[in-house]
Enzyme design. Structure first.
Site, PDB file in Angstrom:
ATOM      1  N   TYR A   1      -1.812  -0.824  10.593  1.00  0.00           N
ATOM      2  CA  TYR A   1      -1.897  -1.105   9.441  1.00  0.00           C
ATOM      3  C   TYR A   1      -0.667  -0.751   8.488  1.00  0.00           C
ATOM      4  CZ  TYR A   1      -3.518  -1.200   4.525  1.00  0.00           C
ATOM      5  OH  TYR A   1      -3.804  -1.544   3.211  1.00  0.00           O
TER       6      TYR A   1
ATOM      7  N   SER B   1       0.812  -1.141  -0.043  1.00  0.00           N
ATOM      8  CA  SER B   1      -0.215   0.100  -0.017  1.00  0.00           C
ATOM      9  C   SER B   1       0.793   1.081  -0.072  1.00  0.00           C
ATOM     10  CB  SER B   1      -0.841   0.103   1.081  1.00  0.00           C
ATOM     11  OG  SER B   1      -1.603   1.245   1.405  1.00  0.00           O
TER      12      SER B   1
END
Length: 280
Positions: free
Chosen positions: A148, A135
């Site tokens: 995350y 990401s």
């Protein structure tokens, strides 16, 4: 024309994983789409040649069973797409140790389990491709998304080590770095922040702004999951893929910018976006 490959994909119940399975099948590849819940991908079974299998990346026996089954039926595992993952949000201090561990169990150790399972197969064949879906937050940490971001930073570091370690065996390692993508993943992430809004504690004043930023600022320029799937398949089909592919304008802009700006400059922008002022 790219040669046909046998591709194993994790996390296909929705979003990027599902789109990647469909894109790979459309390009003529042999596809095994997996998910923790088999009913969630039952509609893919038989769709344009896609096979499905139950796979929980946090359970070693499940990982071993899925890889062994694919090797038995297809005789090979040419490509692994490590897509399974989720986002745990909240202040570093607020997220429980159990939730921190659960985040890493899926996003990092789940990917590692898959890699360890397929590498012997790929080494025997003398070729293979491992695609790790990271990401933009694997490069740029977003406050109140610490678990995350940390898991994706770790995935990026592991990928860098792995790429050099397995190159001599003919195995390629590619990292995909999407920015905002319109999937159920984003819905679940926003829901996790929504649960924190109104909860008493030292960060109570900030969570509402974090929810707003997630809905607005961090969703600018979002793309459908099919856009990521096409990039993943382009990398798989390439004779010499890049080591990293940024997807969305946000990722293509912020990742290079991170190398140019100081930590203080990034901090200032994050505080501005989240409307963080002195607390206490």
């Amino acid at each position: 024309m790219p040669r046909q490959r046998a591709i194993l994909i994790t996390g296909c119940s929705s979003g990027i994983g599902r789109a990647t399975a469909l894109e790979a099948s459309a390009r003529g590849h042999v596809v095994v789409a997996t998910a923790r819940s088999l009913p969630s991908i039952s509609d893919l079974e038989g769709s344009r040649g896609i096979r499905t299998a139950q796979l929980d990346v946090t359970v070693d026996a499940s990982v071993a069973r899925a890889v062994a089954a694919m090797e038995l039926t297809e005789g090979r595992v040419d490509v692994l797409v490590n897509n399974a993952g989720y986002g745990q949000y909240g202040a570093v201090e607020d997220v429980s140790a159990e939730d921190w561990k659960a985040q890493f169990d899926v996003n990092l150790f789940g990917a590692l389990a898959m890699i360890r399972a397929v590498l012997p197969v790929m080494r025997k064949a003398g070729s293979g491709t491992i695609v790790n879906v990271s990401s933009v937050v694997g490069k740029i940490a977003i406050p109140f998304a610490g678990p995350y971001c940390s898991s994706k930073h770790a995935l990026e570091a592991m990928s860098d080590c792995l790429r050099v370690e397995v190159e001599g065996f003919g195995v390629r390692v590619v990292v995909i770095e999407p920015g905002p993508i319109g999937t159920k993943f984003g819905d679940r992430a926003r829901a996790s922040v929504a649960k924190l809004v109104g909860r008493p504690g030292p960060y109570a004043k900030i969570y509402e702004n974090a929810e707003r930023a997630m809905e607005e600022d961090f969703q600018k320029g979002s793309l459908p999951p099919e856009a990521v799937a096409k990039v993943i398949l382009d990398a798989i089909d390439a004779d010499r893929p890049k080591t990293r592919y940024a997807v969305t304008t946000m990722a293509k802009t912020l990742i290079p910018l991170r190398r140019l700006l100081s930590d203080r400059a990034i901090d200032r922008q994050m505080r501005k976006t989240l409307r963080i002022r002195k607390l206490g």
